[in-house]
Write an enzyme that holds these catalytic residues in place. Structure first.
Site, short mmCIF file in Angstrom:
data_model
loop_
_atom_site.label_atom_id
_atom_site.label_comp_id
_atom_site.label_asym_id
_atom_site.label_seq_id
_atom_site.Cartn_x
_atom_site.Cartn_y
_atom_site.Cartn_z
N ILE A 155 0.93 -1.39 0.18
CA ILE A 155 -0.08 -0.31 0.06
C ILE A 155 0.31 0.86 -0.18
CG2 ILE A 155 -1.70 1.10 1.56
CD1 ILE A 155 -2.39 -1.53 2.42
N THR A 233 -5.10 4.73 7.59
CA THR A 233 -5.56 3.97 7.33
C THR A 233 -5.02 2.32 7.61
OG1 THR A 233 -4.30 3.51 5.39
CG2 THR A 233 -5.76 5.24 5.71
N ARG A 235 -3.69 0.54 11.50
CA ARG A 235 -4.80 0.12 12.61
C ARG A 235 -4.46 1.05 13.58
NH1 ARG A 235 -6.71 -2.96 9.32
NH2 ARG A 235 -6.55 -4.88 9.29
N ASP A 259 -8.91 6.16 9.22
CA ASP A 259 -9.79 5.21 8.45
C ASP A 259 -9.96 4.14 9.90
OD1 ASP A 259 -11.56 4.14 6.73
OD2 ASP A 259 -9.93 2.41 6.61
N GLU A 264 -12.81 1.31 17.26
CA GLU A 264 -13.92 1.88 15.94
C GLU A 264 -14.78 0.38 16.06
OE1 GLU A 264 -11.59 -0.57 12.20
OE2 GLU A 264 -9.83 0.42 13.30
N HIS A 303 -13.46 2.80 8.58
CA HIS A 303 -12.48 1.10 7.88
C HIS A 303 -12.84 0.66 7.08
CE1 HIS A 303 -9.75 -2.13 8.87
NE2 HIS A 303 -9.98 -1.69 8.02
N ALA A 305 -11.28 2.05 3.57
CA ALA A 305 -10.39 1.72 2.64
C ALA A 305 -10.47 1.30 1.85
CB ALA A 305 -8.82 2.44 3.40
N PHE A 306 -10.79 -0.29 2.36
CA PHE A 306 -10.51 -1.26 1.00
C PHE A 306 -11.85 -1.59 0.17
CE2 PHE A 306 -13.94 -3.88 2.75
CZ PHE A 306 -14.28 -3.89 4.02
#
Ligand code: NAI
Length: 336
Positions: A155, A233, A235, A259, A264, A303, A305-306
């Site tokens: 990434i 983005t 953890r 993110d 979360e 969460h 981003a994926f």
């Protein structure tokens, strides 16, 4: 010949439609919107394959119930929601999806950077209220600014590539440097300290493990270049929560795009919190998150981003491939 039965958990309608087309009548398919955990583990007592996403908790007790299980095909890269040791012990194989969204997460990283650098989130809220004043919305150019990438892996490298397109300088901290990349993409590896001191934007792309737990913390937060943007983005655990709040409160971070953030996972339970027993620690985490949400210079995304159409398609394709290849004894993305 008996049918192979597969139970998919955390499945959306679109995913269900896609999967139904991929498996013929030799398969018996079960689709569940909910996560798999101890409470509903009876659902897997007769299945040969389980396919969860990351919110399922496939622990030893769940695996004990799954007497006919041969394969867990998780629809994610990470597999820390599966008790791998237990699976190995009872001879259940585990497959994952190692690559699906390097560009996807990198693009979301830039969505957060650009939203903050050009105050898009503030402008959006204002214009919905019919307020078109420019005051307080002036942004800054990315061109010529220094981006510090922590973790230049799959990434991180995509992030560097995009940053170069904006004319940014890039420095990276990674304990496993790849010097072919530095020539190709024109960036330098530096120490963590140098990165924190010199970056206008710090972006986290390392894995979360015992070495990266609180990599940014109360001991090193004060060396961060004053007014840097912080993007996470990766953890939440890669930055000590106290250091994050301190940096935002004291303008060490002029803005943060997150993110992933402390608590979360609690957000999903929040709707039932009035009737559940909630610990003081959980309440504190939620309170802090709510304070963050009210800050104009902080953007939280859930969460996600994926989560692009293309990345989810790649996840589904690889999962189906993993299941077929496992059954046909061909190579698949094997964790164990
Ligand atoms: P990767 O394994 O390709 O790259 C990680 C890089 O971090 C490697 O180059 C590695 O050497 C480096 N690294 C390891 N320890 C480090 C340390 N102590 N300090 C700095 N760098 C270190 O992983 P990839 O695919 O780039 O993913 C990175 C992370 O992004 C994942 O571990 C995951 O936590 C997160 N992620 C988040 C998603 C989201 O939706 N928000 C989706 C997918 C991944």
């Amino acid at each position: 010949m008996s049918k192979t039965s597969i139970a998919f958990f955390e499945i959306t309608n679109a995913e269900k439609k896609y999967l139904k087309k991929k498996f013929d009548k030799n398969f018996e398919l079960f689709f569940y919107e909910e996560e798999l955990n101890e409470i509903n583990s009876h659902l897997v007592s007769n299945v040969n394959v389980i396919s969860p996403f990351i919110y399922s908790n496939i622990n030893s007790k769940v695996l004990d119930k799954a007497k006919k299980l041969k394969l867990i095909a998780t629809r994610s890269t990470g597999f820390n929601h599966i008790d791998i040791k237990k699976a190995e012990k009872i001879k259940v194989s585990v497959a994952n999806v190692p690559y699906y969204g390097e560009n996807t997460v990198a693009e979301h990283t830039f969505a957060l950077i650009l939203a903050l650098s050009r105050n898009i989130h503030k402008a959006y809220v204002r214009t919905t209220r019919n307020d078109f004043a420019l005051q307080g919305l002036q942004g800054f150019d990315l061109k010529g600014k220094t981006l510090g990438v922590i973790g230049a892996g799959s990434i991180g490298v995509h992030v560097i590539r995009i940053a170069k397109g904006f004319g940014m300088k890039v420095i990276a901290f990674d304990p496993n440097p790849n010097h072919i990349l530095t020539d190709m993409l024109d960036f330098n590896y530096v120490s963590l300290e140098k990165l924190l001191k010199n970056s206008d934007i710090i972006s986290m792309h390392c894995p979360y493990n015992q070495h990266t737990h609180h990599l940014l913390n109360m001991s090193n937060i004060n060396i961060v270049k004053k007014g840097a943007l912080f993007i996470n983005t990766a953890r939440s655990g890669v930055i000590e929560p106290q250091a994050l709040y301190y940096a935002i409160d004291n303008n060490i971070f002029s803005g943060a795009g997150l993110d992933v953030f402390e608590g979360e996972d609690l957000v999903k339970e929040e709707n039932q919190m009035l009737t559940k027993n909630v610990s003081v620690e959980h309440l504190e985490v939620l309170l802090k998150r709510n304070i963050l949400l009210r800050r104009e210079n902080v953007i939280l995304t859930p969460h996600m981003a994926f989560d692009s159409v293309e990345a989810v398609e790649r996840i589904m394709d690889t999962t189906v491939e993993n299941i077929f290849n496992f059954l046909e004894e061909k190579d698949y993305h094997k964790v164990i």
